[in-house]
Design a protein around this motif. Structure first.
Motif, PDB file in Angstrom:
ATOM      1  N   PRO A 587     119.049  -7.680  31.944  1.00 22.44           N
ATOM      2  CA  PRO A 587     119.039  -9.141  31.835  1.00 22.44           C
ATOM      3  C   PRO A 587     119.981  -9.867  32.795  1.00 22.44           C
ATOM      4  O   PRO A 587     119.982 -11.099  32.815  1.00 22.44           O
ATOM      5  CB  PRO A 587     119.486  -9.365  30.393  1.00 22.44           C
ATOM      6  N   LEU A 588     120.763  -9.137  33.549  1.00 22.62           N
ATOM      7  CA  LEU A 588     121.740  -9.749  34.436  1.00 22.62           C
ATOM      8  C   LEU A 588     121.390  -9.474  35.890  1.00 22.62           C
ATOM      9  O   LEU A 588     120.567  -8.599  36.189  1.00 22.62           O
ATOM     10  CB  LEU A 588     123.142  -9.203  34.129  1.00 22.62           C
ATOM     11  N   LEU A 589     122.028 -10.188  36.791  1.00 22.32           N
ATOM     12  CA  LEU A 589     121.824  -9.980  38.223  1.00 22.32           C
ATOM     13  C   LEU A 589     123.121  -9.493  38.860  1.00 22.32           C
ATOM     14  O   LEU A 589     124.193 -10.064  38.626  1.00 22.32           O
ATOM     15  CB  LEU A 589     121.364 -11.271  38.895  1.00 22.32           C
ATOM     16  N   LEU A 590     123.013  -8.457  39.658  1.00 23.83           N
ATOM     17  CA  LEU A 590     124.155  -7.923  40.409  1.00 23.83           C
ATOM     18  C   LEU A 590     124.102  -8.435  41.836  1.00 23.83           C
ATOM     19  O   LEU A 590     123.045  -8.412  42.484  1.00 23.83           O
ATOM     20  CB  LEU A 590     124.113  -6.390  40.430  1.00 23.83           C
ATOM     21  N   ARG A 625     132.355 -15.353  29.198  1.00 23.49           N
ATOM     22  CA  ARG A 625     131.345 -15.370  28.125  1.00 23.49           C
ATOM     23  C   ARG A 625     130.611 -14.043  28.043  1.00 23.49           C
ATOM     24  O   ARG A 625     130.317 -13.547  26.954  1.00 23.49           O
ATOM     25  CB  ARG A 625     130.358 -16.523  28.339  1.00 23.49           C
ATOM     26  N   LEU A 626     130.301 -13.464  29.197  1.00 20.56           N
ATOM     27  CA  LEU A 626     129.652 -12.157  29.198  1.00 20.56           C
ATOM     28  C   LEU A 626     130.611 -11.095  28.659  1.00 20.56           C
ATOM     29  O   LEU A 626     130.219 -10.237  27.862  1.00 20.56           O
ATOM     30  CB  LEU A 626     129.198 -11.793  30.614  1.00 20.56           C
ATOM     31  N   ALA A 627     131.877 -11.170  29.078  1.00 15.71           N
ATOM     32  CA  ALA A 627     132.863 -10.202  28.597  1.00 15.71           C
ATOM     33  C   ALA A 627     132.992 -10.264  27.077  1.00 15.71           C
ATOM     34  O   ALA A 627     133.067  -9.231  26.396  1.00 15.71           O
ATOM     35  CB  ALA A 627     134.213 -10.470  29.266  1.00 15.71           C
ATOM     36  N   ASP A 660     125.495 -15.363  34.295  1.00  8.58           N
ATOM     37  CA  ASP A 660     124.326 -14.484  34.356  1.00  8.58           C
ATOM     38  C   ASP A 660     124.403 -13.498  35.520  1.00  8.58           C
ATOM     39  O   ASP A 660     123.435 -12.810  35.831  1.00  8.58           O
ATOM     40  CB  ASP A 660     123.036 -15.297  34.462  1.00  8.58           C
ATOM     41  N   THR A 661     125.578 -13.415  36.157  1.00  6.26           N
ATOM     42  CA  THR A 661     125.737 -12.633  37.383  1.00  6.26           C
ATOM     43  C   THR A 661     126.968 -11.743  37.286  1.00  6.26           C
ATOM     44  O   THR A 661     127.991 -12.135  36.711  1.00  6.26           O
ATOM     45  CB  THR A 661     125.889 -13.580  38.591  1.00  6.26           C
ATOM     46  N   VAL A 662     126.869 -10.539  37.826  1.00  9.57           N
ATOM     47  CA  VAL A 662     128.043  -9.670  37.981  1.00  9.57           C
ATOM     48  C   VAL A 662     128.179  -9.322  39.459  1.00  9.57           C
ATOM     49  O   VAL A 662     127.207  -9.339  40.217  1.00  9.57           O
ATOM     50  CB  VAL A 662     127.943  -8.394  37.127  1.00  9.57           C
ATOM     51  N   PHE A 663     129.401  -9.021  39.857  1.00  7.61           N
ATOM     52  CA  PHE A 663     129.702  -8.726  41.262  1.00  7.61           C
ATOM     53  C   PHE A 663     130.449  -7.407  41.355  1.00  7.61           C
ATOM     54  O   PHE A 663     131.317  -7.111  40.535  1.00  7.61           O
ATOM     55  CB  PHE A 663     130.570  -9.837  41.860  1.00  7.61           C
ATOM     56  N   MET A 664     130.086  -6.609  42.392  1.00  4.34           N
ATOM     57  CA  MET A 664     130.827  -5.394  42.703  1.00  4.34           C
ATOM     58  C   MET A 664     131.023  -5.294  44.212  1.00  4.34           C
ATOM     59  O   MET A 664     130.085  -5.543  44.979  1.00  4.34           O
ATOM     60  CB  MET A 664     130.078  -4.141  42.227  1.00  4.34           C
ATOM     61  N   ASP A 718     120.855 -15.436  28.827  1.00  2.00           N
ATOM     62  CA  ASP A 718     119.940 -16.491  28.413  1.00  2.00           C
ATOM     63  C   ASP A 718     120.671 -17.827  28.306  1.00  2.00           C
ATOM     64  O   ASP A 718     120.153 -18.880  28.690  1.00  2.00           O
ATOM     65  CB  ASP A 718     119.304 -16.149  27.064  1.00  2.00           C
ATOM     66  N   ALA A 719     121.900 -17.789  27.787  1.00  4.02           N
ATOM     67  CA  ALA A 719     122.652 -19.024  27.621  1.00  4.02           C
ATOM     68  C   ALA A 719     123.023 -19.647  28.957  1.00  4.02           C
ATOM     69  O   ALA A 719     123.126 -20.866  29.083  1.00  4.02           O
ATOM     70  CB  ALA A 719     123.920 -18.743  26.815  1.00  4.02           C
ATOM     71  N   ALA A 720     123.222 -18.790  29.963  1.00  3.98           N
ATOM     72  CA  ALA A 720     123.628 -19.286  31.283  1.00  3.98           C
ATOM     73  C   ALA A 720     122.451 -19.774  32.101  1.00  3.98           C
ATOM     74  O   ALA A 720     122.618 -20.488  33.075  1.00  3.98           O
ATOM     75  CB  ALA A 720     124.360 -18.187  32.049  1.00  3.98           C
ATOM     76  N   ALA A 721     121.251 -19.356  31.734  1.00  3.56           N
ATOM     77  CA  ALA A 721     120.083 -19.691  32.561  1.00  3.56           C
ATOM     78  C   ALA A 721     119.774 -21.180  32.508  1.00  3.56           C
ATOM     79  O   ALA A 721     120.024 -21.849  31.538  1.00  3.56           O
ATOM     80  CB  ALA A 721     118.881 -18.890  32.073  1.00  3.56           C
TER      81      ALA A 721
END
Length: 721
Positions: A587-590, A625-627, A660-664, A718-721
């Motif tokens: 459900p998330l985008l990297l 919020r995701l954490a 809605d996004t994670v970064f690496m 979903d909440a962030a979309a």
């Protein structure tokens, strides 16, 4: 041997190619970096990577003798150069004879000098006769290059010097974090604002660069194309087009305008997550001054629609008359040290030196004459970088690979699969400065000279051809890449009936550069008027420069574009989804990127103690919020899972990223390897993989590495979309 005096040269890292002086060093390092304030690009400023670059010269971190994998022990063991070159030549020739010329492949790098990139492309096509050559620059800015070619008829990263940036009225910076990727260049944006100009930064993260912006737009990853089209829609709707420029210097506007008008503001807000008032403010800021620029980097380019995305930003420039005029235009911030020159002179699958097309009969005839071969013997275009790596060791793909200056085990998308393909090869030879993760898999490793131990040219992001000077003698067991190709040609030639093949591969870089000039003469990237002496006198020469008396070309397109009719071309484009969208399972985008203390695959910078202290390992950046929904704790491990694999790294909780996004960051191998996750979906034009967006889920893990989170993060997404 330590130098007696300071040597003026350039940094070995990014495409700024900052000027520096190398003076006699102390202790373990034979050299020390001194400021070189007279070089116009960085004016003495250096980032930590450039300042610590001499640490790479230490025998503690670099290769100093050839290695051959022992059949008895399975380990890489020291060998002589004669043994190593014999083994490489035999491995390449054996596969070529058994399976045909295309059973042998060559993979290069955007960090190779112009001389080495040129010689490598020539070696593949003349000494090996293979079409299977490409390089890691395909992962860098190939989408921008393709869009440049479509719109302007010529690709050069920046069509103007960096010095023009502070003098324009507005800059839209798309998908670039200059503060961490090119720190000395940040001063140009600071000076822009000091001069009264404005800065708009487009990035899903509020980076250190975005914090400098007058307006920060944070689109959902993979929606940059919709954003650019939405801005162009507003330009048209608000009557801000430059009709005189459009009529006099462009073609194709009606179709491009119609495509943009299908992307109305409210629709673009739903797609990107950027409110309509911010879209309108961006258009006002961009159109208010007399001059403006759009600069893109990997963010919009490393997508399966990267060429169209860059094309949409170019259309915005053309529609507003911000191209082909002083202090205005579209430009791309090249990434790798010689990312520009590396693709101009023949190590790309479809190109010959001088940016000539491999499929052009006239281009083939010209280059073949310089090389002293029949043009009919030159192979046609081969596979692009990822397609080449994906085919390794298969029934229809290459069985042997010669790799120079690249580390795809860490840097390629779907890296676990690429590692499997490398292991499937019959033979792998790697020439590198250090024992990278890819070199550690090789049958033969060849230790080669690096930046301060060799002379050669690079071409920076402005199209400025620069001279790196040799500052010290390399260790006795190390040879240059040009020596390697010469030695292999000497061994391969007799088998092809060319006992003097090695004569086509000289080891003197000045001789190779002079030949490169002849091969590029008359081509789009014409270096014929450039030589080492002139580069030294002028602190770099801008191509095209067709004759010794030509002044070079700092600014392109002021009189005409490089198309047949001299007009820029609008290309109609429409937004489309990323190659992989978020769903219930992922459900998330990297999105991925760099940190200031590391560079590319980290093969070099991870060997510098000071840089490792600043950035010791990977991390996963998540919104609070995701954490909270995951029960994630700062510094504790998180697992990021995509359809291609799983990576684990400590959590970094910050409100500077979308929920809605994670970064690496992508600099590390092992369990934190970000490119284990990334999607190799390819742009249909540039063949650029989609590094910048893929669907993932995030899970907490215990000390044993077991997943402990039943939630996938879908609620927060979903909440962030």
């Amino acid at each position: 041997m330590h130098p007696a005096t300071a040597t003026p040269t350039h940094c070995p890292y990014c495409a700024l190619q900052c000027g520096m002086n190398l003076a006699p060093g102390r202790g373990e390092s034979p050299l020390a970096v001194e400021e070189r304030a007279d070089f116009p690009v960085n004016r003495g400023a250096l980032c930590g990577k450039g300042r610590t670059a001499p640490a790479l010269l230490s025998s503690r971190v670099r290769l100093t003798e050839p290695l051959i994998r022992s059949h008895a022990t399975g380990r890489l063991e020291p060998a002589t150069w004669e043994e190593a070159l014999d083994t490489v030549a035999e491995g390449l020739d054996r596969n070529r004879r058994a399976h045909g010329a295309d059973a042998v492949a060559v993979f290069g790098g955007g960090g190779l000098t112009n001389e080495k990139a040129y010689a490598l492309g020539k070696f593949a096509r003349v000494a090996l006769g293979t079409s299977q050559i490409d390089y890691n620059g395909r992962f860098c800015m190939s989408s921008a290059a393709a869009a440049h070619q479509r719109a302007f008829g010529l690709d050069r990263g920046l069509p103007f010097p960096l010095a023009d940036v502070p003098r324009t009225g507005c800059v839209i910076l798309v998908g670039s974090n200059l503060a961490e990727t090119m720190p000395p260049a940040l001063r140009y944006l600071t000076e822009l604002k000091e001069n009264g100009g404005t800065l708009i930064v487009v990035d899903p993260r509020r980076t250190r660069t975005a914090e400098q912006a007058d307006l920060h737009l944070a689109p959902r990853p993979g929606t940059d194309l919709a954003l650019a089209l939405g801005l162009l829609h507003l330009v048209v709707a608000e009557g801000r087009t430059d009709e005189e420029f459009i009529a006099g210097r462009t073609t194709g506007w009606p179709a491009a305008r119609a495509a943009a008008m299908a992307h109305w503001p409210e629709h673009v807000e739903r797609v990107t997550g950027i409110p309509v008032p911010k879209l309108r403010e961006a258009v006002r800021m961009f159109c208010a001054p007399e001059s403006a620029m759009v600069l893109t980097a990997r963010g919009p380019e490393q997508q399966s629609k990267g060429t169209d995305t860059v094309g949409a930003w170019i259309n915005l420039c053309l529609a507003t008359g911000r191209a082909g005029r002083p202090l205005s235009g579209y430009g791309c911030l090249t990434g790798q040290g010689n990312g520009q020159g590396g693709r101009e002179h023949g190590q790309k699958a479809d190109q010959l030196p001088g940016y000539r097309k491999l499929t052009d009969p006239a281009a083939r005839a010209h280059v073949a004459e310089v090389w002293g071969v029949d043009p009919d013997t030159l192979p046609g275009p081969g596979r692009s970088a990822y397609e080449l790596l994906d085919a390794l060791g298969t029934d229809t793909g290459p069985r042997a690979l010669l790799l120079m200056g690249s580390n795809p085990v860490v840097s390629a998308p779907r890296a676990g699969h690429v590692e499997e393909r490398l292991r499937a090869l019959d033979f792998l030879a790697v020439a590198d400065v250090v024992l990278s993760e890819t070199a550690a898999m090789a049958d033969v490793v060849l230790p080669v000279t690096q930046w301060a131990e060799e002379t050669g040219t690079t071409t920076n992001l402005e199209g400025r051809v620069l001279l790196r000077r040799r500052a010290l003698t390399p260790p006795p067991g190390v040879r240059s890449d040009l020596d390697v190709l010469h030695g292999l040609a000497a061994r391969l030639g007799p088998g092809q009936g060319h006992p003097d093949l090695e004569k086509k591969f000289p080891t003197d870089p000045a001789e190779v550069f002079a030949e490169l000039g002849r091969a590029s003469a008359g081509g789009p990237a014409d270096y014929a008027g450039i030589d080492y002496g002139r580069i030294a006198r002028e602190d770099g020469v801008f191509w095209p420069c067709p004759t010794p008396g030509h002044p070079g070309t700092p600014r392109l397109f002021l009189d005409r574009f490089a198309t047949e009719d001299g007009r820029a071309r609008f290309v109609p484009v429409e937004h489309r989804a990323a190659g992989e969208e978020a769903d219930a399972a992922y459900p998330l985008l990297l999105t991925t990127g760099r940190v200031v203390a590391q560079y590319q695959s980290g093969a070099q910078t991870r060997r510098v103690d000071e840089l490792n202290a600043a950035a010791p390992g990977p991390f996963v950046e998540v919104h609070p919020r995701l954490a909270e929904s995951l029960g994630a704790v700062e510094g504790q491990p998180l697992a990021v899972v995509s359809r291609r694999g799983r990576a684990v790294a400590p959590a970094r909780i910050t409100d500077t990223i979308r929920a809605d996004t994670v970064f690496m960051p992508f600099h590390w191998p092992g369990e934190g390897r970000a490119n284990t996750l990334t999607n190799p979906a390819l742009d249909p034009v540039s063949r650029m993989p989609e590094f910048k967006v893929c669907a993932v889920r995030v899970e907490t893990v215990d000390a044993a590495g077991r997943d402990t989170t039943p939630s996938t993060g879908a609620e927060t997404a979903d909440a962030a979309a």
